[in-house]
Design an enzyme around this catalytic site. Sequence first.
Site, mmCIF file in Angstrom:
data_model
loop_
_atom_site.group_PDB
_atom_site.id
_atom_site.type_symbol
_atom_site.label_atom_id
_atom_site.label_comp_id
_atom_site.label_asym_id
_atom_site.label_seq_id
_atom_site.Cartn_x
_atom_site.Cartn_y
_atom_site.Cartn_z
ATOM 1 N N TYR A 224 145.910 144.126 6.014
ATOM 2 C CA TYR A 224 144.856 143.598 5.712
ATOM 3 C C TYR A 224 143.694 143.549 6.504
ATOM 4 O O TYR A 224 142.473 143.840 6.466
ATOM 5 C CB TYR A 224 144.937 142.070 5.219
ATOM 6 C CG TYR A 224 143.811 141.551 4.106
ATOM 7 C CD1 TYR A 224 143.777 142.261 3.137
ATOM 8 C CD2 TYR A 224 142.983 140.540 4.439
ATOM 9 C CE1 TYR A 224 142.707 141.968 2.013
ATOM 10 C CE2 TYR A 224 142.179 140.120 3.655
ATOM 11 C CZ TYR A 224 142.092 140.885 2.397
ATOM 12 O OH TYR A 224 141.113 140.245 1.252
ATOM 13 N N LYS B 213 136.983 137.577 5.283
ATOM 14 C CA LYS B 213 137.319 136.615 4.376
ATOM 15 C C LYS B 213 137.304 135.133 5.206
ATOM 16 O O LYS B 213 136.978 134.081 4.627
ATOM 17 C CB LYS B 213 138.746 136.850 3.576
ATOM 18 C CG LYS B 213 138.663 138.007 2.876
ATOM 19 C CD LYS B 213 137.731 137.936 1.553
ATOM 20 C CE LYS B 213 137.856 138.959 0.740
ATOM 21 N NZ LYS B 213 136.747 138.843 -0.501
#
Length: 253
Positions: free
Chosen positions: A154, A161
Site C-alpha cells: 500500500y 491516507k
Amino acid sequence: MAGILDGKRIVVMGVANRRSIAWGCAKSLMDQGAQVILTYQNDRLKRQLEKISPEGTPMIQCDVAEDVNVENTFNKIKEDYGNIDGVLHAIAYADKKTLSGGVIDVEKDGYNLAQDISAYSLIAVSRYASRIMNEGGSIATLTYMGSTRAIPSYNMMGVAKAALEANVRYLARDLGDKGIRVNAISAGAIKTLAVTGIKNHGDLLKESEIRTVDGKSVDIFQIGGTAAFLMSDLSSGITGDLIYVDKGVHLLS
C-alpha cells in the site's frame, strides 16, 4: 416509504465505474431519496457515468488538481441547483512508479502528487463546498487502514491516507461553527479500479477477505449504506470521526 435523505442534495466525487466504492455510495444515496450530483475528471469518465447513472442525473466536470477548478465546480452547482446538503469525496491518486515501490523509493514529485490529489483535495473541496452548504450539512471521505498500519504494497497511498484522516479532524473543527460535519469511512479492501493499481493487489484482497469475521469481503453497497447514514440527520452528533466498514478486518493484528 420515505428515505432518510429525502429532500437532500448531495455531490459525489470520484465515481469511475460501476465497481467503484463511490458508485456504491451514490446508488445508496439515491435509494434513500437524495438528489445526487456527480462530478467527473474528464470526458472518458463522463461516458462511464452516463452508462451507469439514471437518466437525467446531473454531472459536472471537476479536476481537483487545480483549486480554481474546484471553486468553479461548486459555483456552477450553486448556479444550476442551489445549495447542497452534503459531499462525498472519493478521490485518490498516485502515479504507477510511486505506487510500485516502497516509501523509501518515493521521489519528491510522486510524493507531492499523491498528497495533492488524495489528501489536499479534501481541503479544497471542503472550502468551496461549505460556502454553498446548508447548515447541518455533511462531508465524508474514503480512507483505508493502511493509514495507521504498514500494509504490504500500500506504501505511499498509506502515507497520503494518514494525511487525509488528519485533514478530517481539523476540518471538522474548522467547520463546526457552520453546523457542517466532516467524517471518514475506512472501507475494507474491494477489487476496484483504484485497488488494481496497487502492486500485488490480489494478495491484499485475499488477505483482507480471510481476516473478515465471516470470511466474505464487504461490498460497495454496504459501504454506501454508511455513507447514506453520514449524509443524513441521523448522524448529526458525529464529526471528526472515522467509521470502519470492513467486516472487522481492522480488529485483527
